[in-house]
Write a protein that holds these residues in place. Structure first.
Motif, PDB file in Angstrom:
ATOM      1  N   ALA A   1       3.793   3.756  -1.032  1.00  0.00           N
ATOM      2  CA  ALA A   1       3.173   3.929  -2.346  1.00  0.00           C
ATOM      3  C   ALA A   1       3.136   2.660  -3.189  1.00  0.00           C
ATOM      4  O   ALA A   1       2.122   2.392  -3.853  1.00  0.00           O
ATOM      5  CB  ALA A   1       3.864   5.056  -3.105  1.00  0.00           C
ATOM      6  N   PRO A   2       4.198   1.833  -3.222  1.00  0.00           N
ATOM      7  CA  PRO A   2       4.127   0.618  -4.041  1.00  0.00           C
ATOM      8  C   PRO A   2       2.980  -0.314  -3.651  1.00  0.00           C
ATOM      9  O   PRO A   2       2.516  -1.089  -4.490  1.00  0.00           O
ATOM     10  CB  PRO A   2       5.494  -0.043  -3.793  1.00  0.00           C
ATOM     11  CG  PRO A   2       6.407   1.100  -3.516  1.00  0.00           C
ATOM     12  CD  PRO A   2       5.572   2.051  -2.703  1.00  0.00           C
ATOM     13  N   GLY A   3       2.523  -0.220  -2.410  1.00  0.00           N
ATOM     14  CA  GLY A   3       1.370  -1.021  -2.017  1.00  0.00           C
ATOM     15  C   GLY A   3       0.111  -0.639  -2.764  1.00  0.00           C
ATOM     16  O   GLY A   3      -0.828  -1.442  -2.870  1.00  0.00           O
ATOM     17  N   PHE A   4       0.078   0.587  -3.268  1.00  0.00           N
ATOM     18  CA  PHE A   4      -1.054   1.042  -4.084  1.00  0.00           C
ATOM     19  C   PHE A   4      -0.793   0.815  -5.573  1.00  0.00           C
ATOM     20  O   PHE A   4      -1.638   1.138  -6.408  1.00  0.00           O
ATOM     21  CB  PHE A   4      -1.305   2.535  -3.848  1.00  0.00           C
ATOM     22  CG  PHE A   4      -1.770   2.881  -2.465  1.00  0.00           C
ATOM     23  CD1 PHE A   4      -3.117   2.821  -2.136  1.00  0.00           C
ATOM     24  CD2 PHE A   4      -0.872   3.252  -1.492  1.00  0.00           C
ATOM     25  CE1 PHE A   4      -3.550   3.145  -0.855  1.00  0.00           C
ATOM     26  CE2 PHE A   4      -1.292   3.578  -0.209  1.00  0.00           C
ATOM     27  CZ  PHE A   4      -2.640   3.510   0.107  1.00  0.00           C
ATOM     28  N   GLY A   5       0.410   0.308  -5.892  1.00  0.00           N
ATOM     29  CA  GLY A   5       0.782   0.141  -7.292  1.00  0.00           C
ATOM     30  C   GLY A   5       1.407   1.382  -7.880  1.00  0.00           C
ATOM     31  O   GLY A   5       1.415   1.564  -9.102  1.00  0.00           O
ATOM     32  N   ILE A   6       1.956   2.253  -7.018  1.00  0.00           N
ATOM     33  CA  ILE A   6       2.572   3.501  -7.468  1.00  0.00           C
ATOM     34  C   ILE A   6       4.075   3.441  -7.221  1.00  0.00           C
ATOM     35  O   ILE A   6       4.513   3.278  -6.077  1.00  0.00           O
ATOM     36  CB  ILE A   6       1.969   4.711  -6.728  1.00  0.00           C
ATOM     37  CG1 ILE A   6       0.464   4.819  -7.004  1.00  0.00           C
ATOM     38  CG2 ILE A   6       2.667   6.009  -7.125  1.00  0.00           C
ATOM     39  CD1 ILE A   6      -0.229   5.916  -6.219  1.00  0.00           C
ATOM     40  N   PRO A   7       4.907   3.562  -8.245  1.00  0.00           N
ATOM     41  CA  PRO A   7       6.362   3.576  -8.040  1.00  0.00           C
ATOM     42  C   PRO A   7       6.762   4.777  -7.192  1.00  0.00           C
ATOM     43  O   PRO A   7       6.128   5.839  -7.263  1.00  0.00           O
ATOM     44  CB  PRO A   7       6.929   3.695  -9.454  1.00  0.00           C
ATOM     45  CG  PRO A   7       5.820   3.403 -10.375  1.00  0.00           C
ATOM     46  CD  PRO A   7       4.549   3.695  -9.666  1.00  0.00           C
ATOM     47  N   SER A   8       7.801   4.615  -6.399  1.00  0.00           N
ATOM     48  CA  SER A   8       8.209   5.703  -5.521  1.00  0.00           C
ATOM     49  C   SER A   8       9.701   5.957  -5.612  1.00  0.00           C
ATOM     50  O   SER A   8      10.490   5.082  -5.980  1.00  0.00           O
ATOM     51  CB  SER A   8       7.823   5.386  -4.073  1.00  0.00           C
ATOM     52  OG  SER A   8       8.560   4.282  -3.575  1.00  0.00           O
TER      53      SER A   8
END
Length: 374
Positions: free
Chosen positions: A225-232
């Motif tokens: 998810a962080p690769g999309f800019g989404i914290p996980s």
């Protein structure tokens, strides 16, 4: 939501990488201190923990009864949730009434928490309905059979909430196998681009039918998810308290305009993928035994014992309620009636449609050939 937690809370690397998996209750039922996540569940006392326990016992009994109904020929298929109760109960009980859940075909506990009537859980699996309930009545969509499609629906709904200026949140439930689908990745692109108030809730139950998660994910699924800019967040999915805390964090982020969050709930599918599957053909029994030792219901029972709750009395009351719920489920299932054959053409279009009318007429003529036959 605990009032002592500031709305300025930020989900940072220091919060989520102190440990591999966020855990607040060990498999032995021991409460583990966690300064980052304890405040999010400081209002969860023995009474609410007991209600979580009841929820999990009830939905496991519903699941067992539905499996039996399928084995007896009353349902065409059933996807068991055995072992995943804490992930579903812990997250669903954190939602508000105006939030909206989009599930796959295994989230019976989420549907239970949202108030779906017992017979409605079975309509689709008995073949008497194409869905099961009115989503707007209960704040949960009917199950998505197409793997991962519900993540797109959830993102779209969240964008609608954003445009309407309301702080309701959408949550999409899916399995580890779905993360390899294009729909899930496309949904995360949109959610990140527009900071949509949506939670991507992955129940990593270790198996995508017969494919182990290690074949499709060399690293943790939460790391994608962080690769999309989404914290996980990566949370112990068999720890109902940790799941509850993680979901509250994600909900607060979404309501505060901070966008989507990805939660990987690490759990285990103790039963078959569906009742048409035989997991003994591909799964090591030692693996199953290991995860049975991490059972979410037993774990919470041990925690309640440590809090001086009379678990024996609780078990007696909950077991009686579970048995009554199972009887109601069975009776509701057997009372479901087959729809009229021509009703398949209802609700396809909002108005008259000549092409559909022609099909209806032709199908009616076909059925008329069998009038009078036994």
């Amino acid at each position: 939501m605990p009032t002592t937690v500031s709305k300025d809370f930020r989900l940072t690397e220091s919060h989520i990488r102190q440990e591999d998996v966020v855990q607040l209750v060990t498999p032995a039922g021991v409460r583990v201190a966690n300064p980052a996540f304890d405040p999010w569940v400081e209002d969860v006392g023995p009474d609410q923990l007991a209600s979580f326990y009841e929820d999990m016992v009830l939905v496991r009994r519903i699941d067992t009864e539905a499996t039996a109904l399928q084995r007896q020929g009353e349902l065409g298929l059933w996807p068991p949730l055995l072992g995943q109760e804490a992930a579903q109960i812990g997250s669903a009980r954190a939602l508000r009434a105006d939030d909206f859940a989009f599930t796959s075909y295994r989230e019976h506990a989420v549907a239970w928490c949202r108030g779906v009537a017992l017979p409605d859980l079975l309509r689709m699996w008995r073949g008497t309905s194409a869905s099961g309930w009115n989503p707007y009545d209960v704040g949960v969509a009917t199950p998505a059979i197409i793997i991962g499609a519900q993540t797109l629906h959830a993102t779209g709904y969240a964008l609608g909430c954003q445009k309407d200026g309301v702080n309701a949140v959408a949550i999409a439930y899916f399995g580890d196998g779905a993360t390899s689908e294009g729909d899930v990745n496309e949904a995360m692109v949109f959610a990140a681009s527009f900071q949509a108030p949506v939670i991507f809730f992955c129940e990593n139950n270790q198996w995508a039918i017969s494919e182990p998660v290690r074949l499709q994910a060399r690293n943790h699924i939460a790391d994608r998810a962080p690769g999309f800019g989404i914290p996980s967040l990566r949370v112990d999915g068999n720890d109902v308290l940790a799941v509850h805390a993680a979901t509250r964090v994600a909900l607060q982020r979404a309501r505060s305009g901070e966008g989507p969050t990805f939660i990987e709930a690490v759990t285990y599918r103790m039963g078959p993928h569906t009742t048409s599957d035989d997991p003994t053909r591909y799964r090591d029994p030692d693996e199953l035994a290991t995860w049975q030792g991490r059972d979410p219901i037993a774990r919470l029972g041990l925690l309640l014992q440590s809090l001086d709750v009379d678990v024996d009395a609780l078990d007696r009351a909950v077991t009686a309620k579970a048995d009554e719920t199972a009887r109601a489920l069975r009776a509701g299932c057997l009372a479901l009636t087959a729809p009229e054959p021509l009703s398949v053409f209802d609700n396809v279009y909002t108005g008259a449609h000549s092409w559909l009318d022609r099909q209806r007429s032709q199908y009616a003529a076909y059925l008329a050939q069998f009038d009078g036959e036994a």
